[in-house]
Design a protein around this motif. Structure first.
Motif, PDB file in Angstrom:
ATOM      1  N   GLY A 101      22.883  68.680 -69.249  1.00  0.00           N
ATOM      2  CA  GLY A 101      23.585  67.555 -69.833  1.00  0.00           C
ATOM      3  C   GLY A 101      23.888  67.831 -71.292  1.00  0.00           C
ATOM      4  N   ASP A 102      23.476  66.904 -72.160  1.00  0.00           N
ATOM      5  CA  ASP A 102      23.576  67.131 -73.599  1.00  0.00           C
ATOM      6  C   ASP A 102      22.369  67.957 -74.019  1.00  0.00           C
ATOM      7  OD1 ASP A 102      24.639  64.113 -73.033  1.00  0.00           O
ATOM      8  OD2 ASP A 102      25.916  65.210 -74.423  1.00  0.00           O
ATOM      9  N   SER A 103      22.484  69.264 -73.932  1.00  0.00           N
ATOM     10  CA  SER A 103      21.336  70.137 -74.102  1.00  0.00           C
ATOM     11  C   SER A 103      20.993  70.325 -75.567  1.00  0.00           C
ATOM     12  CB  SER A 103      21.604  71.498 -73.454  1.00  0.00           C
ATOM     13  OG  SER A 103      22.690  72.130 -74.098  1.00  0.00           O
ATOM     14  N   LEU A 141      19.816  64.510 -72.625  1.00  0.00           N
ATOM     15  CA  LEU A 141      19.859  63.076 -72.920  1.00  0.00           C
ATOM     16  C   LEU A 141      19.854  62.243 -71.644  1.00  0.00           C
ATOM     17  CD1 LEU A 141      20.056  60.963 -75.181  1.00  0.00           C
ATOM     18  CD2 LEU A 141      22.543  61.121 -75.013  1.00  0.00           C
ATOM     19  N   ASP A 142      20.519  62.741 -70.597  1.00  0.00           N
ATOM     20  CA  ASP A 142      20.570  61.987 -69.343  1.00  0.00           C
ATOM     21  C   ASP A 142      19.182  61.711 -68.780  1.00  0.00           C
ATOM     22  OD1 ASP A 142      23.301  62.011 -69.475  1.00  0.00           O
ATOM     23  OD2 ASP A 142      23.546  63.753 -68.177  1.00  0.00           O
ATOM     24  N   ALA A 143      18.217  62.583 -69.084  1.00  0.00           N
ATOM     25  CA  ALA A 143      16.873  62.426 -68.526  1.00  0.00           C
ATOM     26  C   ALA A 143      16.131  61.239 -69.107  1.00  0.00           C
ATOM     27  CB  ALA A 143      16.061  63.705 -68.753  1.00  0.00           C
ATOM     28  N   VAL A 144      16.547  60.723 -70.266  1.00  0.00           N
ATOM     29  CA  VAL A 144      15.838  59.596 -70.881  1.00  0.00           C
ATOM     30  C   VAL A 144      16.676  58.317 -70.866  1.00  0.00           C
ATOM     31  CG1 VAL A 144      14.403  61.072 -72.326  1.00  0.00           C
ATOM     32  CG2 VAL A 144      16.591  60.258 -73.220  1.00  0.00           C
ATOM     33  N   VAL A 145      17.773  58.321 -70.121  1.00  0.00           N
ATOM     34  CA  VAL A 145      18.538  57.082 -69.920  1.00  0.00           C
ATOM     35  C   VAL A 145      17.822  56.271 -68.848  1.00  0.00           C
ATOM     36  CG1 VAL A 145      20.742  56.085 -69.250  1.00  0.00           C
ATOM     37  CG2 VAL A 145      20.685  58.219 -70.544  1.00  0.00           C
ATOM     38  N   SER A 146      17.594  54.991 -69.100  1.00  0.00           N
ATOM     39  CA  SER A 146      16.797  54.194 -68.168  1.00  0.00           C
ATOM     40  C   SER A 146      17.250  52.747 -68.196  1.00  0.00           C
ATOM     41  CB  SER A 146      15.309  54.276 -68.544  1.00  0.00           C
ATOM     42  OG  SER A 146      15.100  53.785 -69.861  1.00  0.00           O
ATOM     43  N   PHE A 147      16.789  52.005 -67.188  1.00  0.00           N
ATOM     44  CA  PHE A 147      16.930  50.557 -67.165  1.00  0.00           C
ATOM     45  C   PHE A 147      15.568  49.940 -67.474  1.00  0.00           C
ATOM     46  CE2 PHE A 147      20.111  51.642 -63.664  1.00  0.00           C
ATOM     47  CZ  PHE A 147      21.171  51.702 -64.558  1.00  0.00           C
ATOM     48  N   ASN A 148      15.572  48.727 -67.994  1.00  0.00           N
ATOM     49  CA  ASN A 148      14.329  48.042 -68.339  1.00  0.00           C
ATOM     50  C   ASN A 148      13.627  47.575 -67.071  1.00  0.00           C
ATOM     51  OD1 ASN A 148      12.294  46.660 -69.665  1.00  0.00           O
ATOM     52  ND2 ASN A 148      13.540  44.849 -70.060  1.00  0.00           N
ATOM     53  N   LEU A 149      12.475  48.137 -66.789  1.00  0.00           N
ATOM     54  CA  LEU A 149      11.708  47.760 -65.605  1.00  0.00           C
ATOM     55  C   LEU A 149      10.582  46.807 -65.983  1.00  0.00           C
ATOM     56  CD1 LEU A 149      11.465  51.230 -63.820  1.00  0.00           C
ATOM     57  CD2 LEU A 149      13.224  49.464 -63.588  1.00  0.00           C
ATOM     58  N   ASN A 150      10.145  46.021 -64.987  1.00  0.00           N
ATOM     59  CA  ASN A 150       9.060  45.043 -65.178  1.00  0.00           C
ATOM     60  C   ASN A 150       9.439  43.954 -66.181  1.00  0.00           C
ATOM     61  OD1 ASN A 150       7.224  45.940 -63.326  1.00  0.00           O
ATOM     62  ND2 ASN A 150       5.561  46.240 -64.795  1.00  0.00           N
ATOM     63  N   ALA A 151      10.732  43.635 -66.264  1.00  0.00           N
ATOM     64  CA  ALA A 151      11.163  42.560 -67.153  1.00  0.00           C
ATOM     65  C   ALA A 151      10.663  41.220 -66.637  1.00  0.00           C
ATOM     66  CB  ALA A 151      12.687  42.539 -67.269  1.00  0.00           C
ATOM     67  N   ARG A 152      10.323  40.327 -67.563  1.00  0.00           N
ATOM     68  CA  ARG A 152       9.882  38.996 -67.162  1.00  0.00           C
ATOM     69  C   ARG A 152      11.082  38.110 -66.869  1.00  0.00           C
ATOM     70  NH1 ARG A 152       6.278  36.607 -71.549  1.00  0.00           N
ATOM     71  NH2 ARG A 152       6.467  38.442 -72.832  1.00  0.00           N
TER      72      ARG A 152
END
Length: 477
Positions: free
Chosen positions: A65-67, A267-278
């Protein structure tokens, strides 16, 4: 006759006026188009109907990705998963990275490494003695114990963890562990607890560690001594000595940029969605407020001050590494950080549009049609999850699913792949070890499922059929 004249005119326009350079270019274009056509034919994609949402190229196993140039990605990683600090989101990206690259996880027998007891190496499934079996990634909940961790992980392991403002942590802990910690269970609300915590807190009672200096406890530090600056200095020094990087949940995106550079990850490896949101609750102006506090969690300024004082060890730990964090950002470069954070958020927005329904808004677990990705519920508030977009192609669907799969289900999946049911990993040295969980059947959102109790009685969810997660091709579109 007219046709022959037209043909001669076209040959003249197409060849004689172009000259040798343009002729060569024309030949190249024709060959390239032919090659693409053959590729389509051999891939048989001409037989498949066109599907939407294939705009994002998910990284392959060997894609950077963005290496970051010539550095090699770290694959030996230990993440201390602190409680209520966005650590589930961090663990998800570790699970994804390891799964995509075929790395081996140090997994607990249940869902935690004997927590809240200090970690011992025998809690790792498949452990057969110091460095007999090689593990790449460790990240489930534990009370940190470095000498025992070193028996499991390679010597070049990268250690990191994450902290959160103790006031916000106290609020989240109360909401999540209300029915687990006796100190919280006895109080009418968080404000009532803050007014006089000694009225409700007894350090001898099981699970009351959730009610005071929880991060300090998770790091394996001395939580029984009275507060002193000398104790704080020893604790901070121990964390600095044992960990390569400490992240902050309040600055999650900046943390991900620092982490990916420290690990040499794309960079693609640390793109995420917020999990365990209240649970989200309606708000008059903005429409929705994420992680809004219900009435039992509202605090006055005086109560907030008392809670910081009550969690003084956590507060000093957080302050020390808040300072360190921004020193790391300064070394990285503020302008450079802003650029990478913007790129990270852009990629997250793209993935949100591609992967998630309802504009990426988390929804209640009962509304998620695929029961295998419903998040575990605990405490005063509902924990939300996501539903995937309809019409995704296979590759995109699988990549999106990895990003939203809840922690418990993801651990079960990795466990089954790493230890097929026919294989029973031996216990190190033949030492007996108490099994961490026992199952009992209960109802879950209207369907039969499993609930597991951890060794200390804490209830943990287990899906009705893990095999269904792996083998089923049914999708909710």
């Amino acid at each position: 006759m007219a046709f022959r004249r037209s043909a001669r005119r076209m040959r003249w326009l197409g060849c004689y006026r172009l000259g040798p350079v343009w002729k060569a270019l024309l030949v190249f274009v024709v060959i390239a188009f032919a090659g693409q056509l053959l590729g389509v034919i051999f891939n048989k994609s001409w037989m498949q109907p066109e599907r939407p949402h294939s705009l994002y190229n998910f990284p392959s196993d060997n894609s950077q990705g963005d290496s970051l140039g010539s550095c090699q990605p770290h694959t030996h990683i230990m993440f201390l998963k602190t409680h209520k600090t966005a650590s589930s989101t961090v663990l998800n990206l570790l699970y994804r990275f390891g799964e995509e690259r075929g790395l081996k996880f140090a997994l607990p027998v249940g869902y935690q490494f004997g927590y809240p007891l200090p970690f011992i190496a025998q809690r790792v499934k498949g452990y057969r003695g110091p460095h007999v079996a090689e593990f790449d990634i460790m990240g489930n909940h534990m009370r940190f114990n470095k000498p025992e961790v070193e028996k499991v992980m390679p010597t070049d392991t990268f250690y990191f963890s994450i902290l959160r403002d103790p006031l916000a942590l106290a609020e989240s802990s109360y909401a999540y562990y209300k029915n687990v910690a006796p100190a919280f269970r006895r109080a009418k609300g968080l404000g009532d607890f803050a007014d006089n915590p000694y009225k409700y807190y007894d350090p001898r009672l099981r699970n009351n560690h959730y009610a005071r200096n929880l991060m300090w406890f998770d790091f394996g530090l001395d939580h029984t001594s009275n507060f002193s600056l000398a104790l704080v200095k020893r604790g901070v020094a121990a964390v600095r000595r044992n960990f390569n990087l400490i992240l902050l949940s309040e600055y999650f995106d900046q943390s991900m940029v620092l982490l990916r550079h420290a690990l040499c990850w794309p960079l693609d490896a640390v793109v995420s969605f917020n999990l365990n949101a209240r649970q989200q609750v309606p708000s008059g102006r903005s429409g929705w407020v994420v992680k809004a506090a219900p009435a039992p969690l509202t605090l006055t300024d005086k109560q907030k001050s008392k809670l910081r004082e009550w969690n003084a060890l956590d507060w000093h730990l957080y302050q020390a590494f808040n300072l360190t964090f921004w020193q790391e950002v300064d070394r990285f470069g503020r302008s450079r950080m802003e650029t990478e954070v913007a790129l990270l958020r852009t990629k997250r927005e793209i993935l949100t549009r591609i992967c998630l329904r309802d504009g990426g808004r988390p929804i209640e677990a009962s509304r998620i049609r695929d029961k295998t990705i419903r998040p575990f519920q605990s405490g005063l508030v509902k924990i939300l999850g996501y539903e995937l977009q309809s019409g995704l192609d296979n590759t995109t669907w699988e990549a999106c699913l990895r990003m939203i799969r809840p922690e418990i289900q993801y651990k079960d999946l990795l466990d089954l792949r790493q230890f097929p049911r026919a294989q029973q990993p031996p216990v190190a040295g033949g030492l007996p070890i108490r099994r961490e969980s026992s199952k009992l059947r209960t109802e879950d959102h209207g369907g039969k499922g499993f609930v597991e109790k951890d060794w200390d009685g804490t209830i943990l969810l287990r899906n009705r059929s893990l095999d269904h997660q792996i083998d089923s091709k049914v999708r909710f579109r």
